[in-house]
Design a protein around this motif. Structure first.
Motif, PDB file in Angstrom:
ATOM      1  N   ILE A  30      69.786  36.036  43.687  1.00 29.18           N
ATOM      2  CA  ILE A  30      69.561  35.140  44.814  1.00 29.18           C
ATOM      3  C   ILE A  30      69.854  33.698  44.416  1.00 29.18           C
ATOM      4  CG2 ILE A  30      67.835  36.666  45.839  1.00 29.18           C
ATOM      5  CD1 ILE A  30      65.675  34.711  44.871  1.00 29.18           C
ATOM      6  N   GLY A  31      70.240  32.897  45.407  1.00 26.88           N
ATOM      7  CA  GLY A  31      70.433  31.471  45.211  1.00 26.88           C
ATOM      8  C   GLY A  31      69.288  30.704  45.836  1.00 26.88           C
ATOM      9  N   VAL A  32      69.087  29.478  45.367  1.00 27.51           N
ATOM     10  CA  VAL A  32      68.040  28.627  45.928  1.00 27.51           C
ATOM     11  C   VAL A  32      68.520  27.192  45.907  1.00 27.51           C
ATOM     12  CG1 VAL A  32      66.868  28.378  43.676  1.00 27.51           C
ATOM     13  CG2 VAL A  32      65.595  27.973  45.799  1.00 27.51           C
ATOM     14  N   LEU A  33      68.194  26.450  46.956  1.00 23.82           N
ATOM     15  CA  LEU A  33      68.519  25.027  46.988  1.00 23.82           C
ATOM     16  C   LEU A  33      67.384  24.262  47.645  1.00 23.82           C
ATOM     17  CD1 LEU A  33      69.425  24.027  50.120  1.00 23.82           C
ATOM     18  CD2 LEU A  33      71.444  25.365  49.551  1.00 23.82           C
ATOM     19  N   THR A  34      67.299  22.965  47.314  1.00 26.44           N
ATOM     20  CA  THR A  34      66.318  22.076  47.931  1.00 26.44           C
ATOM     21  C   THR A  34      67.088  21.068  48.777  1.00 26.44           C
ATOM     22  OG1 THR A  34      66.324  20.717  45.917  1.00 26.44           O
ATOM     23  CG2 THR A  34      64.585  22.343  46.132  1.00 26.44           C
ATOM     24  N   GLY A  35      66.960  21.174  50.101  1.00 30.80           N
ATOM     25  CA  GLY A  35      67.741  20.356  51.010  1.00 30.80           C
ATOM     26  C   GLY A  35      66.944  19.196  51.578  1.00 30.80           C
ATOM     27  N   GLY A  36      67.662  18.187  52.037  1.00 30.76           N
ATOM     28  CA  GLY A  36      67.015  17.042  52.667  1.00 30.76           C
ATOM     29  C   GLY A  36      66.391  16.108  51.654  1.00 30.76           C
ATOM     30  N   GLY A  37      65.497  15.253  52.132  1.00 27.56           N
ATOM     31  CA  GLY A  37      64.826  14.298  51.255  1.00 27.56           C
ATOM     32  C   GLY A  37      63.815  14.988  50.356  1.00 27.56           C
ATOM     33  N   ASP A  38      63.461  14.309  49.263  1.00 29.40           N
ATOM     34  CA  ASP A  38      62.494  14.901  48.338  1.00 29.40           C
ATOM     35  C   ASP A  38      61.093  14.851  48.934  1.00 29.40           C
ATOM     36  OD1 ASP A  38      62.633  12.022  47.970  1.00 29.40           O
ATOM     37  OD2 ASP A  38      61.246  12.292  46.302  1.00 29.40           O
ATOM     38  N   ALA A  39      60.236  15.724  48.432  1.00 25.75           N
ATOM     39  CA  ALA A  39      58.844  15.785  48.866  1.00 25.75           C
ATOM     40  C   ALA A  39      58.016  16.345  47.725  1.00 25.75           C
ATOM     41  CB  ALA A  39      58.686  16.671  50.110  1.00 25.75           C
ATOM     42  N   PRO A  40      56.824  15.817  47.493  1.00 26.58           N
ATOM     43  CA  PRO A  40      55.974  16.359  46.433  1.00 26.58           C
ATOM     44  C   PRO A  40      55.657  17.830  46.697  1.00 26.58           C
ATOM     45  CG  PRO A  40      55.138  14.237  47.207  1.00 26.58           C
ATOM     46  CD  PRO A  40      56.200  14.663  48.175  1.00 26.58           C
ATOM     47  N   GLY A  41      55.889  18.659  45.712  1.00 23.39           N
ATOM     48  CA  GLY A  41      55.671  20.097  45.857  1.00 23.39           C
ATOM     49  C   GLY A  41      56.954  20.894  45.866  1.00 23.39           C
ATOM     50  N   LEU A  42      58.093  20.228  45.957  1.00 23.43           N
ATOM     51  CA  LEU A  42      59.372  20.934  45.917  1.00 23.43           C
ATOM     52  C   LEU A  42      59.515  21.719  44.620  1.00 23.43           C
ATOM     53  CD1 LEU A  42      62.130  18.539  47.350  1.00 23.43           C
ATOM     54  CD2 LEU A  42      61.727  20.905  47.994  1.00 23.43           C
ATOM     55  N   ASN A  43      59.225  21.068  43.502  1.00 20.38           N
ATOM     56  CA  ASN A  43      59.347  21.754  42.214  1.00 20.38           C
ATOM     57  C   ASN A  43      58.363  22.905  42.090  1.00 20.38           C
ATOM     58  OD1 ASN A  43      61.499  20.438  40.902  1.00 20.38           O
ATOM     59  ND2 ASN A  43      60.191  18.708  40.359  1.00 20.38           N
ATOM     60  N   ALA A  44      57.182  22.745  42.668  1.00 21.13           N
ATOM     61  CA  ALA A  44      56.197  23.827  42.631  1.00 21.13           C
ATOM     62  C   ALA A  44      56.693  25.043  43.403  1.00 21.13           C
ATOM     63  CB  ALA A  44      54.860  23.341  43.192  1.00 21.13           C
ATOM     64  N   ALA A  45      57.346  24.799  44.552  1.00 22.56           N
ATOM     65  CA  ALA A  45      57.907  25.902  45.334  1.00 22.56           C
ATOM     66  C   ALA A  45      59.048  26.565  44.584  1.00 22.56           C
ATOM     67  CB  ALA A  45      58.389  25.391  46.688  1.00 22.56           C
ATOM     68  N   LEU A  46      59.898  25.760  43.965  1.00 26.00           N
ATOM     69  CA  LEU A  46      61.011  26.291  43.174  1.00 26.00           C
ATOM     70  C   LEU A  46      60.487  27.158  42.029  1.00 26.00           C
ATOM     71  CD1 LEU A  46      64.081  26.201  42.707  1.00 26.00           C
ATOM     72  CD2 LEU A  46      63.703  24.159  41.294  1.00 26.00           C
ATOM     73  N   GLU A  75      75.280  20.256  49.386  1.00 29.04           N
ATOM     74  CA  GLU A  75      76.492  19.758  48.734  1.00 29.04           C
ATOM     75  C   GLU A  75      76.864  20.645  47.548  1.00 29.04           C
ATOM     76  OE1 GLU A  75      77.705  15.802  46.225  1.00 29.04           O
ATOM     77  OE2 GLU A  75      76.852  15.516  48.225  1.00 29.04           O
ATOM     78  N   GLY A  76      75.866  21.010  46.732  1.00 27.86           N
ATOM     79  CA  GLY A  76      76.128  21.886  45.599  1.00 27.86           C
ATOM     80  C   GLY A  76      76.557  23.278  46.018  1.00 27.86           C
ATOM     81  N   ALA A  77      76.010  23.738  47.142  1.00 30.87           N
ATOM     82  CA  ALA A  77      76.386  25.064  47.636  1.00 30.87           C
ATOM     83  C   ALA A  77      77.821  25.076  48.151  1.00 30.87           C
ATOM     84  CB  ALA A  77      75.423  25.503  48.742  1.00 30.87           C
ATOM     85  N   ASN A 116      75.792  18.191  55.233  1.00 34.65           N
ATOM     86  CA  ASN A 116      75.717  19.210  56.273  1.00 34.65           C
ATOM     87  C   ASN A 116      77.002  20.026  56.198  1.00 34.65           C
ATOM     88  OD1 ASN A 116      75.782  20.742  58.620  1.00 34.65           O
ATOM     89  ND2 ASN A 116      75.157  19.071  59.967  1.00 34.65           N
ATOM     90  N   PRO A 117      76.924  21.310  55.824  1.00 32.20           N
ATOM     91  CA  PRO A 117      78.149  22.099  55.657  1.00 32.20           C
ATOM     92  C   PRO A 117      78.989  22.213  56.924  1.00 32.20           C
ATOM     93  CG  PRO A 117      76.203  23.507  55.591  1.00 32.20           C
ATOM     94  CD  PRO A 117      75.713  22.098  55.512  1.00 32.20           C
ATOM     95  N   PHE A 118      78.412  21.928  58.076  1.00 30.87           N
ATOM     96  CA  PHE A 118      79.172  21.990  59.323  1.00 30.87           C
ATOM     97  C   PHE A 118      79.858  20.655  59.657  1.00 30.87           C
ATOM     98  CE2 PHE A 118      76.054  25.374  59.559  1.00 30.87           C
ATOM     99  CZ  PHE A 118      76.822  26.438  60.001  1.00 30.87           C
ATOM    100  N   TRP A 119      79.568  19.629  58.842  1.00 32.98           N
ATOM    101  CA  TRP A 119      80.179  18.314  59.052  1.00 32.98           C
ATOM    102  C   TRP A 119      80.136  17.568  57.718  1.00 32.98           C
ATOM    103  CZ3 TRP A 119      83.224  16.465  62.667  1.00 32.98           C
ATOM    104  CH2 TRP A 119      83.410  15.073  62.803  1.00 32.98           C
TER     105      TRP A 119
END
Length: 372
Positions: free
Chosen positions: A6-22, A45-47, A78-81
């Motif tokens: 599986i792949g995983v990415l963190t999109g949008g602005g940063d937020a506390p807890g992102l790393n915990a979810a990852l 962008e990386g995807a 945004n992959p669509f634009w």
């Protein structure tokens, strides 16, 4: 068929807890299911560009308390634009097929997107194109439809409340009106929760257009009662009745508006109506930074693990979320919400929300002309 890679990415602005979810995604995938996890750098962008790194247990060690995201985030991709010189672009165009080809190149069975309302709306569109995808809601704004709370919100409210607490002492000492501008885009969740928790006298949120005269009336009334200071919590998307919010246009939807500056504008306007010195404080990205609170760490862990469980059960096109009790209290029931529901638009503060009603009952003003 069971997913193995599986792949995983963190999109949008940063937020506390992102790393915990990852961390929870990686540990659940490896320890419970024996899967391989590939992380995309800098969100969508990386995807699109194929910037990846394999994530093992050592890579997520120590992430529970760490703010930000080790994968990086790009809230403009945004992959669509999308436009990038490496793709030979001279202007933005639809690169969704490029992203899908990247997933196929790395032999990924599914994608986990940890993102806010904009990133998850994109995830819905990708799922409509056949991408097996599961979303995890994160944003300090708490404006994702379908969940009672998002990863990062509790930390942002805690930071904002602490700031309001500190401003109380200087406002009282110097007899000032303090305008505290808080994030939230079109939703007033942070301003409402931090304003109530910090004892603000006025709370201005996008859902309730305000009148400047009413805010001034609160200041005058408090002075008459011997209270020579006033604390005003202002959501960045708040707007006057019959007017617009303060923002600049930065590009196509969903990131077309960059909010900010309402407190500065109100400082100048309110100073003409009250005898008290008026000061503005813009917390800005301080609300995004730092270590997540215990509540956000727990929420991120629960949702990260739930996302992998959903994939193991061949669920896709959904977002894992938490329930809300009719009183507004968040419970720990994990639910699966169609991404189509998230894509309907941001979740705003309902005008019958219990905390809003409680705030009115204890005398907090929302700048409404009809307030007593």
């Amino acid at each position: 068929m069971a997913k193995r890679r599986i792949g995983v990415l963190t999109g949008g602005g940063d937020a506390p807890g992102l790393n915990a979810a990852l961390r929870a995604v990686v540990k659940t995938a490896i320890l419970r299911y024996g899967w391989t996890v590939v992380g995309f750098l800098d969100g969508y962008e990386g995807a699109i560009l194929g910037r990846v790194c394999e994530l093992g247990l050592d890579d997520v060690r120590g992430l529970l308390v760490r703010g930000g995201t080790i994968l990086g985030a790009s809230n403009r991709a945004n992959p669509f634009w999308f436009q990038h010189p490496d793709l030979g672009d001279t202007e933005p165009r639809d690169h969704s097929a490029t992203l899908i080809a990247t997933l196929e190149r790395f032999a990924l069975d599914a994608l986990v997107v940890i993102g806010g309302e904009g990133s998850l709306t994109i995830a819905h569109r990708l799922h409509q194109l056949g991408v097996p995808i599961v979303g995890i809601p994160k944003t300090i704004d708490n404006d994702v439809r379908g969940t009672a709370q998002t990863i990062g919100f509790d930390t942002a409210v805690t930071t904002a409340t602490d700031a309001i607490d500190r401003l109380h002492t200087t406002a009282e000492s110097h007899h000032r009106v303090m305008l505290v501008e808080l994030m939230g885009r079109d939703a007033g969740w942070i301003a409402l929760h931090a304003g109530v928790s910090g004892g603000a006298d006025v709370i201005l949120i996008p859902e309730l257009p305000f009148t400047l005269e009413r805010v001034a009336a609160v200041v005058h009334r408090r002075r008459e009662r011997g209270r020579h200071f006033t604390i005003v919590a202002v959501a960045e998307g708040a707007r006057p009745s019959g007017g617009e919010a303060v923002f600049e246009r930065t590009g196509p939807l969903p990131y077309q508006r960059k909010y900010g500056g309402i407190a500065i504008a109100l400082q100048q306007q309110l100073a003409q109506l009250v005898p008290t010195e008026v000061r503005a404080v813009v917390l800005g990205h301080l609300q995004r930074g730092g270590s997540p609170t215990p509540a956000d760490r727990a929420l991120a862990t629960a949702l990260g693990a739930a996302a992998v469980d959903a994939l193991a059960q061949d669920e896709q096109g959904i977002m894992v979320a938490v329930r809300a009790h009719p009183t507004g209290q968040v419970t720990w029931g994990i639910v699966r919400v169609p991404l189509a529901e998230v894509a309907r638009g941001p979740r705003l503060v309902p005008l019958d929300h219990p905390l809003l009603l409680a705030a009115r009952n204890i005398g907090i003003s929302f700048g409404q002309a009809d307030e007593g």
